[in-house]
Structures are given as structure tokens and as C-alpha cells.
Motif scaffolding. Structure first.
Motif, PDB file in Angstrom:
ATOM      1  N   LEU A 218       0.829  -1.204   0.000  1.00 32.72           N
ATOM      2  CA  LEU A 218       0.000   0.000   0.000  1.00 32.72           C
ATOM      3  C   LEU A 218       0.865   1.257   0.000  1.00 32.72           C
ATOM      4  O   LEU A 218       0.526   2.257  -0.641  1.00 32.72           O
ATOM      5  CB  LEU A 218      -0.924   0.006   1.218  1.00 32.72           C
ATOM      6  N   ILE A 219       1.964   1.203   0.737  1.00 33.83           N
ATOM      7  CA  ILE A 219       2.876   2.355   0.765  1.00 33.83           C
ATOM      8  C   ILE A 219       3.444   2.611  -0.625  1.00 33.83           C
ATOM      9  O   ILE A 219       3.491   3.759  -1.096  1.00 33.83           O
ATOM     10  CB  ILE A 219       4.012   2.117   1.783  1.00 33.83           C
ATOM     11  N   LEU A 220       3.861   1.540  -1.292  1.00 34.94           N
ATOM     12  CA  LEU A 220       4.373   1.687  -2.653  1.00 34.94           C
ATOM     13  C   LEU A 220       3.284   2.191  -3.599  1.00 34.94           C
ATOM     14  O   LEU A 220       3.535   3.033  -4.459  1.00 34.94           O
ATOM     15  CB  LEU A 220       4.937   0.357  -3.152  1.00 34.94           C
ATOM     16  N   LEU A 247       7.717   9.512   5.175  1.00 33.04           N
ATOM     17  CA  LEU A 247       8.779   8.508   5.056  1.00 33.04           C
ATOM     18  C   LEU A 247       9.962   9.016   4.248  1.00 33.04           C
ATOM     19  O   LEU A 247      11.099   8.595   4.467  1.00 33.04           O
ATOM     20  CB  LEU A 247       8.226   7.241   4.403  1.00 33.04           C
ATOM     21  N   ALA A 248       9.712   9.935   3.320  1.00 30.17           N
ATOM     22  CA  ALA A 248      10.792  10.450   2.481  1.00 30.17           C
ATOM     23  C   ALA A 248      11.822  11.219   3.286  1.00 30.17           C
ATOM     24  O   ALA A 248      12.949  11.418   2.826  1.00 30.17           O
ATOM     25  CB  ALA A 248      10.218  11.343   1.377  1.00 30.17           C
ATOM     26  N   ASP A 251      15.190   7.956   7.830  1.00 32.60           N
ATOM     27  CA  ASP A 251      16.411   7.214   7.546  1.00 32.60           C
ATOM     28  C   ASP A 251      16.026   5.863   6.943  1.00 32.60           C
ATOM     29  O   ASP A 251      14.899   5.388   7.096  1.00 32.60           O
ATOM     30  CB  ASP A 251      17.196   7.007   8.846  1.00 32.60           C
ATOM     31  N   GLU A 252      16.998   5.211   6.286  1.00 33.15           N
ATOM     32  CA  GLU A 252      16.721   3.908   5.687  1.00 33.15           C
ATOM     33  C   GLU A 252      16.363   2.839   6.710  1.00 33.15           C
ATOM     34  O   GLU A 252      15.746   1.827   6.378  1.00 33.15           O
ATOM     35  CB  GLU A 252      17.915   3.439   4.839  1.00 33.15           C
ATOM     36  N   THR A 253      16.716   3.074   7.975  1.00 33.33           N
ATOM     37  CA  THR A 253      16.393   2.079   8.990  1.00 33.33           C
ATOM     38  C   THR A 253      14.908   2.066   9.343  1.00 33.33           C
ATOM     39  O   THR A 253      14.484   1.249  10.167  1.00 33.33           O
ATOM     40  CB  THR A 253      17.215   2.315  10.269  1.00 33.33           C
ATOM     41  N   ALA A 254      14.122   2.944   8.707  1.00 36.38           N
ATOM     42  CA  ALA A 254      12.668   2.832   8.845  1.00 36.38           C
ATOM     43  C   ALA A 254      12.205   1.481   8.307  1.00 36.38           C
ATOM     44  O   ALA A 254      11.114   1.006   8.663  1.00 36.38           O
ATOM     45  CB  ALA A 254      11.959   3.965   8.106  1.00 36.38           C
ATOM     46  N   ALA A 255      13.023   0.862   7.455  1.00 38.92           N
ATOM     47  CA  ALA A 255      12.705  -0.480   6.953  1.00 38.92           C
ATOM     48  C   ALA A 255      12.601  -1.462   8.108  1.00 38.92           C
ATOM     49  O   ALA A 255      11.740  -2.354   8.109  1.00 38.92           O
ATOM     50  CB  ALA A 255      13.770  -0.949   5.961  1.00 38.92           C
ATOM     51  N   ALA A 256      13.464  -1.316   9.114  1.00 40.70           N
ATOM     52  CA  ALA A 256      13.414  -2.198  10.287  1.00 40.70           C
ATOM     53  C   ALA A 256      12.130  -1.977  11.068  1.00 40.70           C
ATOM     54  O   ALA A 256      11.545  -2.922  11.601  1.00 40.70           O
ATOM     55  CB  ALA A 256      14.626  -1.950  11.185  1.00 40.70           C
ATOM     56  N   ILE A 270       7.918   7.247  12.829  1.00 41.73           N
ATOM     57  CA  ILE A 270       8.309   8.174  11.763  1.00 41.73           C
ATOM     58  C   ILE A 270       7.894   9.602  12.046  1.00 41.73           C
ATOM     59  O   ILE A 270       7.993  10.477  11.182  1.00 41.73           O
ATOM     60  CB  ILE A 270       7.741   7.726  10.396  1.00 41.73           C
ATOM     61  N   ASP A 271       7.430   9.865  13.265  1.00 40.80           N
ATOM     62  CA  ASP A 271       7.093  11.217  13.684  1.00 40.80           C
ATOM     63  C   ASP A 271       8.305  12.120  13.475  1.00 40.80           C
ATOM     64  O   ASP A 271       9.443  11.727  13.682  1.00 40.80           O
ATOM     65  CB  ASP A 271       6.705  11.176  15.170  1.00 40.80           C
TER      66      ASP A 271
END
Length: 404
Positions: A218-220, A247-248, A251-256, A270-271
Motif C-alpha cells: 500500500l505504501i508503494l 517517510l521520504a 532514515d533507511e532504517t525505517a525499513a526495520a 516516523i514522527d
């Protein structure tokens, strides 16, 4: 009709005034290269991808040098969320940047500076997200001179663009331009979004308690549609959103975080104020439970305040007259350092009601730097969404009536 004719006489180049050149990478670059450029950028959230290294050619629009897409941190985050990649993020970052492209050729379109405003609107309605415009100093000077002569002013030559550079236009740029002439569209803009029939019920939603990973597709999808994912409770009440815009700036660690947290906890993670320490501990514990050593190493470095990777790309010079934005531990800018960040803090969704006027909804979206507004009832249940592309269809129809 005369006023409408003057509006329609504007060219694409007129919308490019004041826009900086777009950062770019060749298609031969890796995901790691893209990540470094994004993390070193001042406030740019996207990079254009070209079939050649346009820095090495004087003509970006030569036959062998075309923009084939755009990427942002959201693309990288979602790429790292894939099962194989989250187990070995370092190897994933060495993948070619082409793996991040959507494959839809209509998302990015090349246009000529002399193309008309109507042509621009038609392209966006047809699905284009960004319009790549070749710009040179002469084009900008002539365009600016034309506008200033109409106001009885003279201008000095601009140095914004050199030969061979380019900028890109977004839906927001076109909406802002039309908003500057909003009186021409009366009384249409005073009608409610419900009466205009532009509330779309085709929306992306995820339950507050569901794993955030279930919202990955959904994010994509919302990134492609330039919308967002609504986070709702069991009764369909809007709690917040997981927005690609937010999200933009992560950091890339939002993937975790996506891989280990619930949708509700991801909103807090992600605040703009930065992820709470208790959620960081939860993410680390769950990474250990799943034996995701690669991502755990990356995330642990982040949560300890150690930059995940050094940037090899120099950042653009900042305006000395403007305050320096605060930086996160990883080098990305803290969203709460800007006005647009403060008003969208804590993943609060931008909302309106079915009876809200079109102009009010436009101003809401422009003020919050998003290209959509959620439509809710008084009890906060979600009705649908109003998108810029649908707003532009209303303006396109109005212009046709004015010129006929």
C-alpha cells in the motif's frame, strides 16, 4: 474569456521560474549511491535517474540521454523491507538503482519549455507525476521578461540555470500556479468537493493494530498515486496516516520499523520528532527474535548515534540567510525543523469534509505540502480522498467552458 486566454497563453517555462535544477544519477549507479545523494541533499527528497551521466554531456535531452524515472527514500526503505534484502541490507544496497524504478514510462515525461499550460494539465491528468523541462538562461530570461513587461518592470539576467540544466514540475507546481489566478474559476472553486464529484473512494487503508509490513504494498501504491495510507480502527475511524511524504524524510532504517512494528507504532516511529527510545528497543528486540543480524547491525548503529554510512556526494550549498535545519543522527534533516513539518507532526492526516469547498481543500493541501486531502465525516470515519489530479480535471473542464 480574455482573462482565460491570458492564463492559457502561459508556457511550461513560466512555471519553472525560481525552481532549482534537479539532482540526478545515471542508470549505472547503485542503490547505495542513491542513498548517499539523498542523505546529503539539503531538502530534496527525490533524485532523477538518467540513461546517461548528464553531467558529462552538454545536452541532457540528447537521444542517448533521457530521464527514465525518479526515486526517493521511500523506494529504498520499501526495497530494504523485502525478505531477502532485510536479511542482508548491505548486499541489497549494492544492487543497481534500476531496481527501484516503477517501470511506468508515463510517471516522468519530457516536455518542451514552449508547451502550453493545457498540455501540462493533460499530461498530469493522464498519470504524469513529474515533467522534465530543459532550461537554459535565455529561456528563463525571456520568460521572466515577458511576465515583468506585463507588470511594467525591468529585470536583471538570472543565473539560476546554465545551458544544459533542467528542472521538473510537479502537480503542486501547477496547482500553485492556478491558485494565483483563482478568481478566474469562480464560482466553481466555491462548490463543495462532494458536489463536484471528486471524492475518490479508491483509497489505501490499514488497521491500526495490523503489522506495518502488511501495508508495504500500500505504501508503494500510495507513492505511485501520490496519496497516502490511512490508518484506521476497527470502526473505520481515521487515526492517522502512513505518508510517503513523511517517510521520504526518514532514515533507511525505517525499513526495520516497518518489518517489526504495528501500523500504529510505525506512525509514532516516523514522527518528525524522531523515533521514541522505547520503540527503538522494541525494534531491536524483534530483529533479534527474527535473527535479522544484518539489519540489526545497521539499526543498532543508528540507535547508538553512529552514522550508518558516510556520504560520498557533496551537498548543495545552503542559503546563508536561512537558518540551518536540524539534523537527525543519520544526517537526514529533522522534519520538525520546518513549518511544513510542524503542522504535519505525529502523522496527523490532513482532512476535510464532503461539504468543504474546492478552494479550501486546495489551500489545505498546498499549505501542508501534500497532493491530497482525506475526506471524513463528523465522526471521523473515512469517506474518501481528494487528489490533485482530480482537482486538475475540474480546472480543465472549467477552462474549456470559458474558451468555448
Amino acid at each position: 474569456m480574455c482573462m482565460a486566454a491570458r492564463l492559457l497563453a502561459h508556457e511550461v517555462a513560466d512555471l519553472c521560474l525560481g525552481k532549482p535544477p534537479l539532482k540526478s544519477l545515471p542508470i549505472s549507479a547503485t542503490v547505495r549511491h542513491a542513498l548517499n545523494v539523498l542523505k546529503s541533499a539539503d531538502d530534496d527528497t527525490h533524485i532523477s535517474i538518467w540513461t546517461c551521466d548528464h553531467h558529462q554531456t552538454a545536452q541532457p535531452l540528447a537521444n542517448n540521454c533521457l530521464c527514465v524515472g525518479k526515486i526517493c527514500m521511500v523506494d529504498i526503505i520499501c526495497f530494504l523491507c523485502k525478505e531477502d534484502n532485510i536479511r542482508s541490507p548491505s548486499s541489497a544496497l549494492d544492487s543497481p538503482v534500476s531496481v527501484l524504478l516503477s517501470g511506468d514510462p508515463d510517471i516522468v515525461r519530457h516536455v518542451n519549455p514552449s508547451d502550453s499550460l493545457i498540455e501540462v494539465i493533460d499530461l498530469i491528468i493522464g498519470g504524469a507525476q513529474n515533467l522534465i523541462v530543459p532550461i537554459n538562461r535565455k529561456t528563463i530570461i525571456n520568460s521572466k521578461r515577458k511576465q515583468n513587461l506585463q507588470r511594467g518592470k525591468s529585470i536583471a539576467p538570472t543565473t539560476h540555470f546554465a545551458g544544459g540544466e533542467f528542472c521538473w514540475l510537479t502537480q503542486e507546481d501547477v496547482i500553485r500556479f492556478l491558485l494565483s489566478s483563482i478568481a478566474l474559476f469562480s464560482p466553481t472553486v466555491a462548490y463543495s468537493v462532494e458536489s463536484l464529484g471528486i471524492i475518490s473512494s479508491d483509497i489505501f487503508t490499514v488497521n491500526y493494530h495490523s503489522p506495518a509490513s502488511t501495508a508495504l504494498g500500500l505504501i508503494l501504491g500510495s507513492l505511485v498515486e501520490q496519496t497516502s495510507v490511512a490508518v484506521i480502527d476497527d470502526e473505520g475511524i481515521l487515526i492517522g496516516e502512513i505518508s510517503p511524504f513523511t517517510l521520504a524524510y526518514c532514515d533507511e532504517t525505517a525499513a526495520a520499523a516497518i518489518a517489526t512494528l504495528s501500523a500504529g507504532d510505525l506512525m509514532a516511529f516516523i514522527d518528525g520528532g524522531g523515533p521514541p527510545e522505547d520503540l527503538c528497543r522494541v525494534v531491536e528486540a524483534r530483529l533479534k527474535e527474527r535473527n535479522l543480524k544484518g539489519m540489526l547491525e545497521e539499526f543498532s548503529a543508528y540507535s547508538s548515534g553512529i552514522p550508518l554510512m558516510s556520504s560520498t556526494s557533496s551537498s548543495s550549498s545552503e542559503d546563508e540567510s536561512s537558518p540551518s535545519p536540524a539534523r537527525t543522527k543519520s544526517g537526514r534533516y529533522n522534519r520538525s525543523s520546518s513549518y511544513s513539518a510542524r503542522i504535519t507532526k505525529r502523522a496527523q492526516a490532513i482532512v476535510c469534509y464532503p461539504e468543504s469547498s474546492l478552494v479550501a481543500v486546495m489551500i489545505q493541501a498546498i499549505t501542508h505540502r501534500v497532493s491530497y486531502v482525506w475526506v471524513i465525516e463528523k465522526d471521523c470515519s473515512v469517506v474518501g480522498i481528494v487528489k490533485f489530479s482530480d482537482v486538475l480535471e475540474v480546472f480543465r473542464s472549467h477552462l474549456e467552458r470559458m474558451t468555448n
